[in-house]
Write a protein that holds these residues in place. Structure first.
Motif, PDB file in Angstrom:
ATOM      1  N   SER A   5       0.842  -1.198   0.000  1.00 20.52           N
ATOM      2  CA  SER A   5       0.000   0.000   0.000  1.00 20.52           C
ATOM      3  C   SER A   5       0.873   1.241   0.000  1.00 20.52           C
ATOM      4  N   ASP A 170      -6.714  -6.282   4.504  1.00 21.64           N
ATOM      5  CA  ASP A 170      -6.065  -4.970   4.511  1.00 21.64           C
ATOM      6  C   ASP A 170      -6.058  -4.394   5.920  1.00 21.64           C
ATOM      7  N   SER A 193       2.686  -0.087   6.081  1.00 20.76           N
ATOM      8  CA  SER A 193       3.827   0.259   6.940  1.00 20.76           C
ATOM      9  C   SER A 193       4.839  -0.883   7.029  1.00 20.76           C
TER      10      SER A 193
HETATM   11  C1  DX5 Z   1      -6.168   1.793   5.754  1.00 18.73           C
HETATM   12  C2  DX5 Z   1      -5.776   1.420   4.348  1.00 18.73           C
HETATM   13  C3  DX5 Z   1      -4.675   0.441   4.262  1.00 18.73           C
HETATM   14  C4  DX5 Z   1      -3.372   0.897   4.862  1.00 18.73           C
HETATM   15  C5  DX5 Z   1      -2.793  -0.296   5.536  1.00 18.73           C
HETATM   16  O1  DX5 Z   1      -7.363   2.486   5.706  1.00 18.73           O
HETATM   17  O2  DX5 Z   1      -6.888   0.869   3.660  1.00 18.73           O
HETATM   18  O3  DX5 Z   1      -4.483   0.002   2.927  1.00 18.73           O
HETATM   19  O4  DX5 Z   1      -2.435   1.353   3.931  1.00 18.73           O
HETATM   20  O5  DX5 Z   1      -1.669   0.103   6.219  1.00 18.73           O
HETATM   21  P1  DX5 Z   1      -0.907  -0.897   7.213  1.00 18.73           P
HETATM   22  O6  DX5 Z   1      -0.447  -2.064   6.391  1.00 18.73           O
HETATM   23  O7  DX5 Z   1       0.190  -0.070   7.745  1.00 18.73           O
HETATM   24  O8  DX5 Z   1      -1.917  -1.312   8.256  1.00 18.73           O
END
Ligand code: DX5
Ligand code: ZN
Length: 221
Positions: A5, A170, A193
């Motif tokens: 992402s 996700d 992240s």
């Molecule tokens: C949150 C997003 C995710 C986000 C996930 O609303 O939909 O796609 O980038 O981030 P991580 O992997 O850091 O939880």
């Protein structure tokens, strides 16, 4: 499949950041409108520019109100998969039909506390189910394990041949949490992240993929 992402990337250096995840299966693009979620990210013009800079299929996750109006243009632009939220529309099937007619795969996303049962019937009109494992809006939150029940339920329907779709997860996916998601039968793992927070994002994508493969092999034994 691993879908990094770019929400956790440096938005001022997006092209470089996309090159840094070479080998990714999908590139996950979080579109937020500051209404459906309390955050604002990017929209169609940035997606159009991303399409010119990479061959990785774009997985657009629309955390927006009124997807009937705003989702089809992402498909027309050339996004591979366009996912919108079940909570954002009264007629998800119509939105899916318009996305498909515009040439993309259609995805339905559910927030952590949204049950999946009311949507099981209409999932045959979708190509992707995106199970949110954090509240949508921000990267870097902790994985919510109870959502895996939804992934398992849909996996069973896919395995029995009743449904054909990609089960995607996700939020909070990293080297520690990806195993449980793989065991639940998830096909596609979004990681923000966990990928961009490392010095070598491409190597992290590969390490996450290896972990999924190892989990699947262990399950078969
Ligand atoms: C949150 C997003 C995710 C986000 C996930 O609303 O939909 O796609 O980038 O981030 P991580 O992997 O850091 O939880
Ligand atoms: Zn997302």
């Amino acid at each position: 499949m691993i879908a990094p992402s770019i929400l956790s990337a440096d938005f001022a250096r997006l092209a470089e950041e996309v090159r840094a995840v070479e080998g990714a299966d999908w590139l996950h693009v979080d579109v937020m409108d500051n209404h459906f979620v309390p955050n604002l990210t990017l929209g169609l013009p940035v997606v159009q520019s991303l399409l010119k800079t990479t061959d990785i299929p774009l997985d657009c996750h629309l955390m927006i109100e009124d997807p009937a109006r705003w989702a089809p243009p992402y498909a027309e632009a050339g996004a591979y998969n366009v996912t919108f939220h079940a909570e954002a529309t009264d007629d998800p099937v119509a939105v899916a039909r318009d996305i498909r007619a515009a040439g993309a795969k259609a995805g339905l996303s559910v927030k952590p506390n949204t049950p999946i049962e009311p949507y099981l019937e209409i999932l045959r009109d979708f190509d992707t189910l995106l199970v949110m494992s954090v509240e949508p809006g921000f990267g870097g939150q902790s994985f919510i394990p109870h959502v895996l029940e939804k992934a398992r339920a849909v996996r069973r329907l896919v395995d029995s041949g009743e449904l054909r779709l990609v089960v995607e997860i996700d939020g909070g996916i990293n080297m520690d949490t990806i195993e449980a998601a793989a065991e639940a039968g998830v096909d596609c793992f979004v990681a923000g992240s966990a990928v961009y927070g490392t010095d070598d994002p491409a190597a992290t994508v590969e390490a996450l993929r290896e972990k999924v493969i190892a989990t699947e092999q262990a399950a078969r034994r």
